[in-house]
Scaffold this motif. Sequence first.
Motif, short mmCIF file in Angstrom:
data_model
loop_
_atom_site.label_atom_id
_atom_site.label_comp_id
_atom_site.label_asym_id
_atom_site.label_seq_id
_atom_site.Cartn_x
_atom_site.Cartn_y
_atom_site.Cartn_z
N TYR A 211 74.94 44.11 65.01
CA TYR A 211 75.67 44.67 66.13
C TYR A 211 77.05 44.04 66.16
O TYR A 211 77.25 42.90 65.73
N VAL B 233 82.87 39.87 67.84
CA VAL B 233 81.70 39.01 67.66
C VAL B 233 80.59 39.84 67.02
O VAL B 233 80.33 40.97 67.45
N THR C 82 72.74 34.15 67.52
CA THR C 82 73.65 33.59 68.52
C THR C 82 75.06 34.14 68.44
O THR C 82 75.88 33.82 69.30
N GLY C 83 75.34 34.98 67.46
CA GLY C 83 76.66 35.60 67.36
C GLY C 83 77.63 34.78 66.53
O GLY C 83 77.62 33.55 66.56
N THR C 84 78.49 35.48 65.80
CA THR C 84 79.55 34.86 65.00
C THR C 84 80.86 35.54 65.34
O THR C 84 80.98 36.76 65.20
N ARG C 85 81.80 34.74 65.81
CA ARG C 85 83.11 35.31 66.17
C ARG C 85 83.98 35.39 64.94
O ARG C 85 84.13 34.41 64.19
N GLN D 77 80.42 43.32 68.90
CA GLN D 77 80.89 43.32 70.29
C GLN D 77 82.39 43.06 70.29
O GLN D 77 82.85 41.98 69.95
N MET E 266 78.46 33.26 74.05
CA MET E 266 78.14 34.57 73.48
C MET E 266 76.65 34.86 73.39
O MET E 266 76.27 36.02 73.25
N GLU E 267 75.79 33.84 73.44
CA GLU E 267 74.37 34.09 73.22
C GLU E 267 73.79 35.01 74.29
O GLU E 267 74.14 34.90 75.47
N LEU E 268 72.91 35.90 73.87
CA LEU E 268 72.25 36.84 74.77
C LEU E 268 70.89 36.29 75.20
O LEU E 268 70.14 35.79 74.37
N PHE F 162 76.57 40.16 65.81
CA PHE F 162 75.22 39.66 66.08
C PHE F 162 74.24 40.25 65.07
O PHE F 162 74.19 41.47 64.89
#
Lengths: 112, 113
Positions: free
Chosen positions: B36, B87, B105-108, B38, A41-43, B89
Amino acid sequence: EADIYQTPRYLVIGTGKKITLECSQTMGHDKMYWYQQDPGMELHLIHYSYGVNSTEKGDLSSESTVSRIRTEHFPLTLESARPSHTSQYLCASSPGLIYEQYFGPGTRLTVT
Amino acid sequence: GDSVTQMEGPVTLSEEAFLTINCTYTATGYPSLFWYVQYPGEGLQLLLKATKADDKGSNKGFEATYRKETTSFHLEKGSVQVSDSAVYFCALSRASGTYKYIFGTGTRLKVLA
């Protein structure tokens, strides 16, 4: 409503082919960006542009190139695709440096 | 240097549970902060933002308060729905000195019916 478009949405292509991922926005934004998103998932920022005829490489080294000859259009090109290029590519634009970014739906690229 | 740290996922909750996703940042000056979201198969979209200390951003039942003293911008929602599965961010931007726009790094999040 943000209007930023990416084509194609999905692409499966063989090794060695040249490809161009299209990105267009109708908001008149000067700032545009390309990100690579890995399966975790990292951008990763790979290219950005602050206006026409302005392009810079991002934080992640990439073999791709970009151009910005019109405000609304920011295509990304891979001259010779390889399996290591398999990823999700996201295009974004912004009205200014510190403002929110508007993202397209992404192109999922698979190189076989 | 500047950075954004958010809690690792996946986070799994039952419908109507309370949600907190932690986000802390390191930055010089006074950054703007964003969350954000996703959804599967889509790009990111802005959920909420805050541009100065003590600002509270809110949207669709989600809230986050810009806490400069703890350098945090935690995302909360009182009652999650299955449709919130996505997800999330955390991100910051600043223009003082060298321009920076940094994503966590995002969290689902997975919400079960």
